[in-house]
Design a protein around this motif. Structure first.
Motif, mmCIF file in Angstrom:
data_model
loop_
_atom_site.group_PDB
_atom_site.id
_atom_site.type_symbol
_atom_site.label_atom_id
_atom_site.label_comp_id
_atom_site.label_asym_id
_atom_site.label_seq_id
_atom_site.Cartn_x
_atom_site.Cartn_y
_atom_site.Cartn_z
ATOM 1 N N ALA A 14 0.857 -1.188 0.000
ATOM 2 C CA ALA A 14 0.000 0.000 0.000
ATOM 3 C C ALA A 14 0.888 1.232 0.000
ATOM 4 C CB ALA A 14 -0.887 0.002 1.237
ATOM 5 N N GLU A 15 0.521 2.205 -0.827
ATOM 6 C CA GLU A 15 1.267 3.454 -0.842
ATOM 7 C C GLU A 15 0.340 4.601 -1.222
ATOM 8 O OE1 GLU A 15 4.304 3.868 -3.925
ATOM 9 O OE2 GLU A 15 3.356 2.221 -4.984
ATOM 10 N N ILE A 16 0.692 5.777 -0.776
ATOM 11 C CA ILE A 16 -0.050 6.987 -1.099
ATOM 12 C C ILE A 16 0.474 7.517 -2.433
ATOM 13 C CG2 ILE A 16 -0.609 9.334 -0.370
ATOM 14 C CD1 ILE A 16 -1.606 7.183 1.562
ATOM 15 N N ILE A 17 -0.450 7.761 -3.355
ATOM 16 C CA ILE A 17 -0.058 8.360 -4.620
ATOM 17 C C ILE A 17 -0.902 9.616 -4.830
ATOM 18 C CG2 ILE A 17 0.680 6.189 -5.670
ATOM 19 C CD1 ILE A 17 -1.949 6.270 -7.286
ATOM 20 N N SER A 18 -0.465 10.441 -5.727
ATOM 21 C CA SER A 18 -1.194 11.667 -6.025
ATOM 22 C C SER A 18 -1.240 11.849 -7.526
ATOM 23 C CB SER A 18 -0.488 12.864 -5.378
ATOM 24 O OG SER A 18 -1.118 14.062 -5.777
ATOM 25 N N THR A 38 -0.874 -2.698 -4.621
ATOM 26 C CA THR A 38 -0.252 -3.491 -5.667
ATOM 27 C C THR A 38 -0.002 -4.891 -5.120
ATOM 28 O OG1 THR A 38 0.864 -1.508 -6.490
ATOM 29 C CG2 THR A 38 1.682 -3.633 -7.273
ATOM 30 N N CYS A 39 -0.508 -5.900 -5.822
ATOM 31 C CA CYS A 39 -0.302 -7.288 -5.393
ATOM 32 C C CYS A 39 1.130 -7.693 -5.720
ATOM 33 C CB CYS A 39 -1.300 -8.202 -6.076
ATOM 34 S SG CYS A 39 -1.241 -9.891 -5.443
ATOM 35 N N LEU A 40 1.852 -8.194 -4.727
ATOM 36 C CA LEU A 40 3.249 -8.585 -4.915
ATOM 37 C C LEU A 40 3.405 -10.054 -5.283
ATOM 38 C CD1 LEU A 40 4.823 -6.695 -1.876
ATOM 39 C CD2 LEU A 40 4.610 -5.929 -4.243
ATOM 40 N N GLY A 44 -1.483 -9.499 -10.426
ATOM 41 C CA GLY A 44 -2.821 -8.959 -10.215
ATOM 42 C C GLY A 44 -2.894 -7.464 -10.437
ATOM 43 N N PRO A 45 -4.114 -6.970 -10.529
ATOM 44 C CA PRO A 45 -4.303 -5.559 -10.831
ATOM 45 C C PRO A 45 -3.897 -4.664 -9.667
ATOM 46 C CG PRO A 45 -6.374 -6.541 -10.213
ATOM 47 C CD PRO A 45 -5.367 -7.657 -10.274
ATOM 48 N N ARG A 46 -3.610 -3.448 -10.021
ATOM 49 C CA ARG A 46 -3.436 -2.433 -8.995
ATOM 50 C C ARG A 46 -4.827 -1.946 -8.635
ATOM 51 N NH1 ARG A 46 1.819 1.099 -10.611
ATOM 52 N NH2 ARG A 46 3.210 -0.658 -10.790
ATOM 53 N N ARG A 47 -5.014 -1.609 -7.390
ATOM 54 C CA ARG A 47 -6.315 -1.143 -6.940
ATOM 55 C C ARG A 47 -6.142 0.195 -6.255
ATOM 56 N NH1 ARG A 47 -10.128 -5.182 -4.996
ATOM 57 N NH2 ARG A 47 -9.970 -6.955 -6.355
ATOM 58 N N TYR A 48 -7.177 1.022 -6.348
ATOM 59 C CA TYR A 48 -7.115 2.344 -5.756
ATOM 60 C C TYR A 48 -8.360 2.575 -4.908
ATOM 61 C CZ TYR A 48 -3.806 2.993 -9.551
ATOM 62 O OH TYR A 48 -2.770 2.846 -10.409
ATOM 63 N N VAL A 49 -8.183 3.282 -3.837
ATOM 64 C CA VAL A 49 -9.327 3.687 -3.031
ATOM 65 C C VAL A 49 -9.172 5.176 -2.735
ATOM 66 C CG1 VAL A 49 -8.281 3.025 -0.812
ATOM 67 C CG2 VAL A 49 -10.758 3.132 -1.003
ATOM 68 N N GLY A 50 -10.241 5.908 -2.930
ATOM 69 C CA GLY A 50 -10.220 7.339 -2.663
ATOM 70 C C GLY A 50 -10.320 7.589 -1.174
ATOM 71 N N ARG A 72 -12.637 -2.399 -0.249
ATOM 72 C CA ARG A 72 -13.421 -1.310 -0.813
ATOM 73 C C ARG A 72 -12.821 -0.754 -2.100
ATOM 74 N NH1 ARG A 72 -13.859 2.563 4.156
ATOM 75 N NH2 ARG A 72 -13.398 4.008 2.477
ATOM 76 N N ALA A 73 -11.578 -1.125 -2.372
ATOM 77 C CA ALA A 73 -10.890 -0.599 -3.554
ATOM 78 C C ALA A 73 -11.418 -1.270 -4.815
ATOM 79 C CB ALA A 73 -9.390 -0.835 -3.426
ATOM 80 N N SER A 74 -11.292 -0.572 -5.916
ATOM 81 C CA SER A 74 -11.729 -1.145 -7.198
ATOM 82 C C SER A 74 -10.505 -1.437 -8.066
ATOM 83 C CB SER A 74 -12.653 -0.164 -7.920
ATOM 84 O OG SER A 74 -11.987 1.065 -8.139
ATOM 85 N N ALA A 75 -10.629 -2.465 -8.891
ATOM 86 C CA ALA A 75 -9.535 -2.812 -9.795
ATOM 87 C C ALA A 75 -9.336 -1.698 -10.800
ATOM 88 C CB ALA A 75 -9.827 -4.131 -10.501
ATOM 89 N N HIS A 76 -8.100 -1.451 -11.121
ATOM 90 C CA HIS A 76 -7.806 -0.352 -12.052
ATOM 91 C C HIS A 76 -7.042 -0.871 -13.238
ATOM 92 C CE1 HIS A 76 -7.067 3.772 -13.184
ATOM 93 N NE2 HIS A 76 -5.798 3.488 -13.357
#
Length: 76
Positions: A14-18, A38-40, A44-50, A72-76
């Protein structure tokens, strides 16, 4: 950046992105940092949650909280 396992024992990072600053006419959501997963273990897909966070807030999240946010995150 923080690493944790989900309920299926897959490792996630998990990381904070902008999205960065852009013109003022765009929706404010574009400017909010989001939590990226990001699944290591797989490709797998990267997922983002607002979920607006700063870098210090990520360190304070527990593994159960991270798993809940991942759910709660959705696949991106």
């Amino acid at each position: 950046m923080k690493t944790f396992c989900d309920a299926d024992q897959r490792q996630w990072q998990a990381e904070i992105i902008s999205h960065g600053q852009t013109s003022g006419y765009l929706n404010e959501r574009v400017h909010q940092p989001v939590l990226q997963f990001t699944c290591l273990d797989t490709t797998g897909p990267r997922r983002y949650v607002g979920y607006p966070l700063d870098d210090n807030a990520l360190n304070n999240l527990s593994e159960p909280q991270l798993r809940e946010l991942l759910g709660r995150a959705s696949a991106h």
